[in-house]
Structure formats: structure tokens, C-alpha cells
Design a protein around this motif. Structure first.
Motif, PDB file in Angstrom:
ATOM      1  N   ARG A 120      14.578  -1.533  26.587  1.00  0.00           N
ATOM      2  CA  ARG A 120      15.537  -2.629  26.730  1.00  0.00           C
ATOM      3  C   ARG A 120      15.913  -3.170  25.356  1.00  0.00           C
ATOM      4  O   ARG A 120      15.127  -3.075  24.415  1.00  0.00           O
ATOM      5  CB  ARG A 120      14.928  -3.738  27.584  1.00  0.00           C
ATOM      6  CG  ARG A 120      14.417  -3.201  28.908  1.00  0.00           C
ATOM      7  CD  ARG A 120      13.899  -4.283  29.804  1.00  0.00           C
ATOM      8  NE  ARG A 120      12.851  -5.060  29.160  1.00  0.00           N
ATOM      9  CZ  ARG A 120      12.253  -6.090  29.736  1.00  0.00           C
ATOM     10  NH1 ARG A 120      12.603  -6.445  30.952  1.00  0.00           N
ATOM     11  NH2 ARG A 120      11.311  -6.750  29.109  1.00  0.00           N
TER      12      ARG A 120
ATOM     13  N   ARG B 122      27.252  -0.919  30.331  1.00  0.00           N
ATOM     14  CA  ARG B 122      26.970  -0.617  31.722  1.00  0.00           C
ATOM     15  C   ARG B 122      27.918   0.438  32.290  1.00  0.00           C
ATOM     16  O   ARG B 122      27.528   1.267  33.085  1.00  0.00           O
ATOM     17  CB  ARG B 122      27.067  -1.901  32.551  1.00  0.00           C
ATOM     18  CG  ARG B 122      26.558  -1.736  33.958  1.00  0.00           C
ATOM     19  CD  ARG B 122      26.194  -3.062  34.584  1.00  0.00           C
ATOM     20  NE  ARG B 122      25.640  -2.863  35.901  1.00  0.00           N
ATOM     21  CZ  ARG B 122      24.366  -2.680  36.149  1.00  0.00           C
ATOM     22  NH1 ARG B 122      23.499  -2.686  35.163  1.00  0.00           N
ATOM     23  NH2 ARG B 122      23.940  -2.489  37.366  1.00  0.00           N
TER      24      ARG B 122
ATOM     25  N   ARG C 179       7.805  -6.242  24.334  1.00  0.00           N
ATOM     26  CA  ARG C 179       8.701  -6.766  25.358  1.00  0.00           C
ATOM     27  C   ARG C 179       9.721  -7.661  24.676  1.00  0.00           C
ATOM     28  O   ARG C 179       9.337  -8.612  24.010  1.00  0.00           O
ATOM     29  CB  ARG C 179       7.866  -7.589  26.344  1.00  0.00           C
ATOM     30  CG  ARG C 179       8.489  -7.810  27.669  1.00  0.00           C
ATOM     31  CD  ARG C 179       7.578  -8.628  28.559  1.00  0.00           C
ATOM     32  NE  ARG C 179       8.294  -8.885  29.793  1.00  0.00           N
ATOM     33  CZ  ARG C 179       8.090  -8.220  30.924  1.00  0.00           C
ATOM     34  NH1 ARG C 179       7.153  -7.317  30.994  1.00  0.00           N
ATOM     35  NH2 ARG C 179       8.813  -8.484  31.989  1.00  0.00           N
TER      36      ARG C 179
ATOM     37  N   ARG D 250      18.237   0.428  32.098  1.00  0.00           N
ATOM     38  CA  ARG D 250      19.221   1.276  32.760  1.00  0.00           C
ATOM     39  C   ARG D 250      20.539   1.305  32.002  1.00  0.00           C
ATOM     40  O   ARG D 250      21.455   2.020  32.362  1.00  0.00           O
ATOM     41  CB  ARG D 250      19.484   0.779  34.185  1.00  0.00           C
ATOM     42  CG  ARG D 250      18.270   0.832  35.073  1.00  0.00           C
ATOM     43  CD  ARG D 250      18.591   0.408  36.488  1.00  0.00           C
ATOM     44  NE  ARG D 250      18.860  -1.012  36.602  1.00  0.00           N
ATOM     45  CZ  ARG D 250      17.939  -1.939  36.835  1.00  0.00           C
ATOM     46  NH1 ARG D 250      16.689  -1.588  37.001  1.00  0.00           N
ATOM     47  NH2 ARG D 250      18.262  -3.204  36.925  1.00  0.00           N
TER      48      ARG D 250
ATOM     49  N   ALA E 224      16.565  -4.295  43.479  1.00  0.00           N
ATOM     50  CA  ALA E 224      16.962  -5.089  42.311  1.00  0.00           C
ATOM     51  C   ALA E 224      17.941  -4.298  41.462  1.00  0.00           C
ATOM     52  O   ALA E 224      18.848  -4.840  40.858  1.00  0.00           O
ATOM     53  CB  ALA E 224      15.744  -5.464  41.488  1.00  0.00           C
ATOM     54  N   ASN E 225      17.760  -3.009  41.447  1.00  0.00           N
ATOM     55  CA  ASN E 225      18.635  -2.159  40.660  1.00  0.00           C
ATOM     56  C   ASN E 225      20.081  -2.286  41.116  1.00  0.00           C
ATOM     57  O   ASN E 225      20.943  -2.699  40.359  1.00  0.00           O
ATOM     58  CB  ASN E 225      18.143  -0.721  40.802  1.00  0.00           C
ATOM     59  CG  ASN E 225      18.890   0.230  39.907  1.00  0.00           C
ATOM     60  OD1 ASN E 225      20.007  -0.050  39.503  1.00  0.00           O
ATOM     61  ND2 ASN E 225      18.281   1.336  39.594  1.00  0.00           N
TER      62      ASN E 225
ATOM     63  N   GLN F 281      21.987  -5.828  41.023  1.00  0.00           N
ATOM     64  CA  GLN F 281      22.727  -6.221  39.834  1.00  0.00           C
ATOM     65  C   GLN F 281      24.164  -5.686  39.876  1.00  0.00           C
ATOM     66  O   GLN F 281      25.099  -6.386  39.503  1.00  0.00           O
ATOM     67  CB  GLN F 281      22.004  -5.706  38.594  1.00  0.00           C
ATOM     68  CG  GLN F 281      22.439  -6.410  37.335  1.00  0.00           C
ATOM     69  CD  GLN F 281      21.945  -5.723  36.088  1.00  0.00           C
ATOM     70  OE1 GLN F 281      21.730  -4.513  36.074  1.00  0.00           O
ATOM     71  NE2 GLN F 281      21.771  -6.495  35.033  1.00  0.00           N
ATOM     72  N   ASP F 282      24.324  -4.444  40.343  1.00  0.00           N
ATOM     73  CA  ASP F 282      25.677  -3.883  40.473  1.00  0.00           C
ATOM     74  C   ASP F 282      26.547  -4.784  41.343  1.00  0.00           C
ATOM     75  O   ASP F 282      27.683  -5.094  41.000  1.00  0.00           O
ATOM     76  CB  ASP F 282      25.627  -2.486  41.125  1.00  0.00           C
ATOM     77  CG  ASP F 282      25.077  -1.427  40.184  1.00  0.00           C
ATOM     78  OD1 ASP F 282      25.472  -1.438  39.013  1.00  0.00           O
ATOM     79  OD2 ASP F 282      24.260  -0.608  40.625  1.00  0.00           O
TER      80      ASP F 282
ATOM     81  N   ALA G  45      25.990  -8.039  42.289  1.00  0.00           N
ATOM     82  CA  ALA G  45      26.154  -9.404  41.778  1.00  0.00           C
ATOM     83  C   ALA G  45      27.194  -9.440  40.670  1.00  0.00           C
ATOM     84  O   ALA G  45      28.034 -10.332  40.613  1.00  0.00           O
ATOM     85  CB  ALA G  45      24.816  -9.936  41.268  1.00  0.00           C
TER      86      ALA G  45
ATOM     87  N   GLN H 137      11.437 -11.470  33.818  1.00  0.00           N
ATOM     88  CA  GLN H 137      12.388 -10.358  33.843  1.00  0.00           C
ATOM     89  C   GLN H 137      13.693 -10.867  34.433  1.00  0.00           C
ATOM     90  O   GLN H 137      13.727 -11.281  35.588  1.00  0.00           O
ATOM     91  CB  GLN H 137      11.815  -9.229  34.696  1.00  0.00           C
ATOM     92  CG  GLN H 137      12.756  -8.052  34.824  1.00  0.00           C
ATOM     93  CD  GLN H 137      12.137  -6.913  35.597  1.00  0.00           C
ATOM     94  OE1 GLN H 137      10.935  -6.705  35.572  1.00  0.00           O
ATOM     95  NE2 GLN H 137      12.966  -6.164  36.295  1.00  0.00           N
TER      96      GLN H 137
END
Lengths: 412, 412
Positions: free
Chosen positions: A311, A330, A354, A363, B322-323, B326-327, B329, B357
Motif C-alpha cells: 500500500r 484504480r 504499515r 489492489r 470489502a473489496n 469499495q468499487d 461506494a 484499515q
């Protein structure tokens, strides 16, 4: 002068009388703010006639979502030229088209010192600014799909404040030296992607977040490459403008042109030279997710820190490009994060267990480039990502501790 | 039986011989895995013939970005039915169409126990699975834009493993009780948005991340509302299926149908009842950013914790929603985050100074709903967001400390 304009001419102090307490007021751009009107607004605040913090913040690149009523009440916008059916923003388009289309009342601050060569630089696609739900018909970075001005509904324009002020410009950004190793690694990596058939023969358009590092990388890439590159990005800085003029960039399309005083002196000539190759658009067009996917862009951001998950905490430049940096990363075909060396005197690493703030999640980061090489994080497990990040930066001071930490936690 | 199939019939042990060390192997879905072939693959690993962790992980909803060669070498896919020009996936479409289109070799595990009523439930839009750069012509949640099967290039199919195994289903998700207060707050909020003209008269399609809370909320919303709702989401769970059958949902479109043993007994009848109203698509179609913007969805996620910036750490369900959360939201017209009450015995708050996180950044959270009410975070400054989050949860145990912290740090 057009009668519509003449009838609405007033001073900044007169204009801000339209702003009553409780109204939601927004103002255009960071770079060319309607500063006279904003100063008059602040005077009302200081005088106790308006509550503090009179401006409503909004989410850039998707402003509709910030409003709990239908658009803002008053939009204060900077204009470089005004016509009977619209106005030309200066060098920062950003969200102005959406604000003009959705505000109930508009105050224009018109600075008469902008050169007329600004006219024609903009491409305002109006559908996207009214509603985000349209398909934006942009298929190439150089496509023109809109008007060269922001359309105006004159019934909403309550005042035009004509000013004869010095133009404001940005202070020069310090271009990083010694990025040649990062640039070499990145160039070799892109060539190998090309050989594997993972990139098309024609280099895809590039997004480069506006930092000293990306500027240097962009310069190196265009010099080492055989072909010209198209830039499709948020903020076009002086490096990009320079490369555009030397024809190393085929086209530069963004929502803002950030020029310094030095370039500004020659702005008129610069704009004429870049005719049809410099295109300023609404930020909503630039960051439209379908456009970014369709163009298949390569996104280049600069990290302040990366962590073992892959990240990235992005470098925040003066312009908060971390915000749109995420939009680009993204939807990109390839998301590259530059990790410049930490200042040697600091004795710390930019690789941390972190990150404090994950601007890009694991991702959204495909490849990390540092002076030591490439860490290609695609298609591997979290444990392997951590290994690859550590081994990629063997010379970093913190390296042994990080390695111990990862391997101790790893399942057998 | 079709000759193309018959010629390729083999056992799982024979099929995995195609997997040589160093090959990149991927397998379909979490829910209906090709388990026989995967067991045979694991046997090769245990036997030392293959290195450990034989499967390549890939980024769901955008798999192209995970591959450093052109697609995976071998894709092992689950099939419910096979035709001469394609195969029908079971209840989990997910990335199978992309994997089938891009793998160099394909092994199909065909379980003959699926009911034939599965045929026609799927809508596979092939262009999106080959390349993400197309405009996906989906304008309504119920639109059919593709084929009811995943197209197959038979020259790539190296083996078909026919099995007669029990079908696997998910264990039931525990539906939260006592969500009525959250549901009431949300319902009132949506009504007020409607009255303000911020939502269209026809309720937009809803994304609901698959948690016990969203299930309960969905049930409450459809019961309180005057109109039927369209669901456009990643994983369709049993609550949604139930609401679809009772016609409270007009349509449910997702990439996976997660049913338990209980429903499964009646699967054939259920599917027939939901004809044309239950549509399973590739995850790439479901999460295509242009589709989500065009549909103007309302996204509902469930948070484990939120922080004073308005960022959310999402509840991770069994399916890592959660993955894709996000797309949804990010591209939604309205992003709602449910914050269920913390277990009373824990004595802690789900509102923290800083989430560990940030699955959703402050730019991706519009409104937080808890049992105490609504925190509408749109169009206000960071300081006001913090105030509103704190005042919205006055009864939370940590509240005084949080407030002290925020106001101490605030500029005068």
C-alpha cells in the motif's frame, strides 16, 4: 461590451451582498481564485455579518455527491473572458463547469489581463457536468467533445466583477535531480512489458501526479523512448509544458495548467505554440472512470512511504493530487508507484510495516519503482509481496527488521 | 453427448497432469470450486511434484491487472452444464468468463447434479471479459446484454472432468436482529432525500454488501417502502432471494448467488419462480465503473469501525466483500455505511480516532447510519465531520474523550 455583461457589472463589495448567512457558497479553483470577491467575502466575515468559514468544501472530481441540496446556492467563479453564451475559465478548469451548471446564483470575477490565446485551449463537455451518468464520448486524449467555454445561464448570473489585477501563478516546483536510476528501471520495465505483449505498440496515455519525481521521470521517459507520449492527467506542470513544446509529448490533456511567473511572461506565445495539443477539461471528464479504462492509461504516482502489503502513502504535493491520484491508479491498466530514496541524513526507510495512510490500497498498486529496481507485485500472494518488497530494497536501513518480522509471522 | 466433450473426458488425476511446475494456474469461484480437480492438484503438491501454493491469486473485478503474462496458463473452472459453444457456470460467475477467455488451457469440472433450471439465469457480456475498455451497454439492472453461457474456445479445453458429487452450499448467515432503529433512520433519510429532489421518484438500484445487517436493512426497506427495489450487487444472499420471491425486489442482479442447504433443496423451483428477475453476471460487468455511475446506485456497506475523519473499516464477511464494496461506494450516487452497535459487553465504541484499515476513505462515505441516527457528512469540512460523528453518537462510551481530542486540536 455585451449588454448582458454590462448590466451586471458591479464591485466586489456589491457582489458579496448576494451571500446571506446560511447560503452554501463555493468558489472556483486553487490556482486562479476569484480573489477580489473572496476578500470582500472575508471582510463580511470579519465584520460579523457572515459566520466563519463561508465556503462549502466539495469533493473534487465528483462534486454532485457533496451537496445535500440541489447544487450550491452561490458559485464565485474566475473568468478569463466572457461571451454572450459562456465564459472562458483561466488555466484551472477543475469543477467550475459543474458549479456553473448547478449553482442557483453565479458571481463572475473577470480578470481582463488574460491573453486572448487562452480561447480555444478548453474543451468543456457539458453532459458530464450536469450528471455523471452519461457515457463520456472521449476515445483519444486529443479528442474534442465539448465547447471551448463554460456555458452560462445568464438568468443565474447576479454579478460580474471586472478586475485589472496581476495574474497569480504558482511558485516553481523543485525538480528532483538524480532520478536517472528510477527512470532507467521504469524504462526497462515498460520495454519488457511491451515485449511480452502486455502493452500495445503505441504507448498508452500516461497519468503523472504532479511531483518533482514524476516530472523528472517523464522527462527521462520521453528522452529515452522512440515515440512521443500522450499525457492524460490532472495537473499539467511546467515540465510537461516544456516537453509539449519540444514535441516530446504529442498531447497534454488535464484539468489545470500550473505555470510559474517565468513561463507566464511568455504565456501567449506558449499557448499558440501548443495549439490543439494542450487541452484543458473539467476534472470530471479527466477522472471519469469509463474514460480512464477506455484510454487504458498508465498511472504514475509518487509515494512518501510504502508498506509491506504494497500500500502507498502518496506524497502530498501542494495540490492534493493524492485525491485524483487514486482515481487514476484504480482505473489504470498499470499502476506504478515511484518510491524516491529517503534523505540519507534521515537514516530511515520509506518502506514501513504499515503506512499511516493508505492512499492507494494493495489492489491499486501494481509495480513499485525505486532507485534499487522494480518490485512487481501483480498476481502474487500477500506473503510474496512482502518478500519482494523487502528483497527489492536490500540496501534500505530498516531491511533486516522488516524481514525478520515478515518471516516470523509467516505460516509454515 | 457432444463429441467435443466426449473426446476430452478424463479423471481429475489425468487432468492435473497438464499443470507443470512454473505454470500459472487459476481456479474459479469461492463458492463452487472445481474441488475434485483442486484436490488432485494438492495431491501433486503433497507428493512434491508441484511447488506449494499452486494457485495464482488475482484481483477480482479487474483480473487483467494481476497477470504479468497474457492471461493465466491453466484455468480450472466449475461447470453446471456444457454445450457445444460454451458452458454454464453454477451459482458463482465471478471472474470465470475472463479466465475462460484469457487462459491458454482450460480444465472443466462438470458436476452433473445441477438442475437444468440454472440455464438462462446467466447473462455473460463477453466484451468486458476480454478487455475492460469497452462501454458496457447495460442501462437497467434487468437488461440482458450477453449470452446465457460462458463462450468456449474448444481448442483450449484440455480436459473435462465429469463428477457426480454433492453440491456445496454456504452455511447460513446470521441475520442481525434489532436493526429496526437503523432501518427506520435510513428509511426516513431516504424519504427526505426524495423530498429534496436529490433522489429520483423511482428508487435507484441498491448495492448491499452481504452482511447480516444489510440483509435486515434490505428487508425493512422493502417492507416500509411503497415501491419495489432493484438490487444490483456482488453477492446475492438468501434474504435477497427471499425478497425476490415475495416480489419485494423487482430484480436481483449480481455475480454470485449464495444459497444454503435449506434453499438448495428447492433450488430448481426457486430459480423457475425468479425467472428473468434473477440475473447472474461476470463480476466485471457488475463492478464496471461506468455501469455503476450510469445506474446511479445507492451503495450500502457495513462498517466494523468508523473514525473521526469519516473513514470506514468494513466488516469483512466470509466473502471479502470489502473489496467490491469499495468499487460500489466509489461510483455510487450515495454511499451509505451502516454502523451496528458494538456488543454491549465489550464496553468499547465502534467510533475510533483512526481506523486501522480505511477500506473506504472519507471521500467514499457520504452518510453513516447507526441506531442513534444519521451522520450526514456531505459537503462539510473535516472538523465539522468529526463534530457531527461525535454528536451523532452521544451515547457511545468513548464519546467524551473523542470530543476533547477533536476540539483541543481544532484551530481557533
Amino acid at each position: 461590451m455585451n449588454r448582458r455583461i454590462r448590466d451586471r457589472l458591479m464591485t466586489a463589495d456589491e457582489a458579496v451582498k448576494w451571500v446571506r448567512p446560511g447560503k452554501r457558497v463555493v468558489a472556483s479553483g486553487f490556482l486562479h481564485q476569484p480573489s477580489r470577491v473572496l476578500r470582500a467575502l472575508q471582510a463580511l466575515v470579519d465584520d460579523g455579518q457572515l459566520p466563519p468559514e463561508p465556503l462549502t468544501p466539495f469533493r473534487n472530481s465528483f462534486p454532485r455527491r457533496s451537496f445535500t441540496r440541489k447544487g450550491p446556492d452561490v458559485a464565485i467563479l474566475h473568468a478569463a473572458a466572457i461571451f454572450s453564451d459562456g465564459f472562458v475559465p483561466a488555466l484551472a478548469v477543475e469543477e467550475s463547469p459543474w458549479l456553473a451548471a448547478n449553482a442557483h446564483e453565479i458571481i463572475l470575477e473577470w480578470n481582463v489581463n488574460w491573453p486572448s490565446s487562452l480561447i480555444g485551449v478548453h474543451d468543456i463537455y457539458a453532459d458530464t457536468v450536469v450528471d455523471d451518468a452519461h457515457i463520456v464520448p472521449l476515445c483519444q486524449p486529443a479528442d474534442r467533445i465539448g465547447t471551448p467555454y463554460i456555458p452560462l445561464d445568464w438568468t443565474k448570473v447576479v454579478g460580474v466583477v471586472k478586475v485589472d489585477d496581476d495574474l497569480s501563478f504558482v511558485s516553481p516546483i523543485e525538480e528532483s535531480a538524480n532520478e536517472s536510476r528510477m527512470a532507467n528501471h521504469l524504462h526497462e520495465f515498460l520495454l519488457s512489458e511491451l515485449r511480452k505483449g502486455l502493452l500495445p505498440i503505441d504507448m498508452p496515455p500516461i497519468h503523472a501526479a504532479c511531483t518533482g519525481e514524476t516530472g523528472a521521470i517523464l522527462r527521462a521517459l520521453t528522452q529515452s523512448g522512440q515515440q512521443r507520449i500522450a499525457l492524460f492527467t490532472d495537473i499539467i506542470d511546467e515540465v510537461a509544458l516544456d516537453l509539449l513544446q519540444s514535441e516530446s509529448l504529442s498531447v497534454a490533456s488535464g484539468s489545470t495548467l500550473a505555470v510559474t511567473q517565468a513561463t507566464a511572461g511568455d504565456l501567449s506565445r506558449t499557448l499558440k505554440q501548443s495549439e490543439n495539443r494542450l487541452i484543458l477539461r473539467p476534472r470530471q471528464t479527466i477522472t471519469a472512470p469509463d474514460v480512464l479504462r477506455r484510454l487504458g492509461i498508465i498511472s504514475i504516482n509518487t509515494a512518501q512511504e510504502v508498506d509491506l502489503y504494497g500500500r502507498a502513502h502518496l506524497q502530498s504535493d501542494r495540490w492534493d493530487s493524492a485525491n485524483t491520484g487514486q482515481d487514476f491508479a484504480r482505473q489504470s491498466r498499470l499502476s506504478i508507484v515511484l518510491l524516491p530514496p529517503a534523505p540519507p541524513e534521515a537514516g530511515v526507510s520509506r518502506v514501513v510495516p504499515r503506512v499511516a495512510q493508505a492512499d492507494l490500497s494493495e489492489r491499486e498498486v501494481d509495480v513499485i519503482v525505486s532507485e534499487h529496481g522494480i518490485a512487481d507485485l501483480r498476481g502474487i500472494s500477500a506473503a510474496k509481496r512482502a518478500e519482494r518488497i523487502i528483497s527489492g530494497w536490500a540496501r534500505e536501513p530498516q531491511q533486516p527488521d522488516l524481514a525478520a518480522m515478515v518471516f516470523a509471522n509467516r505460516r509454515k
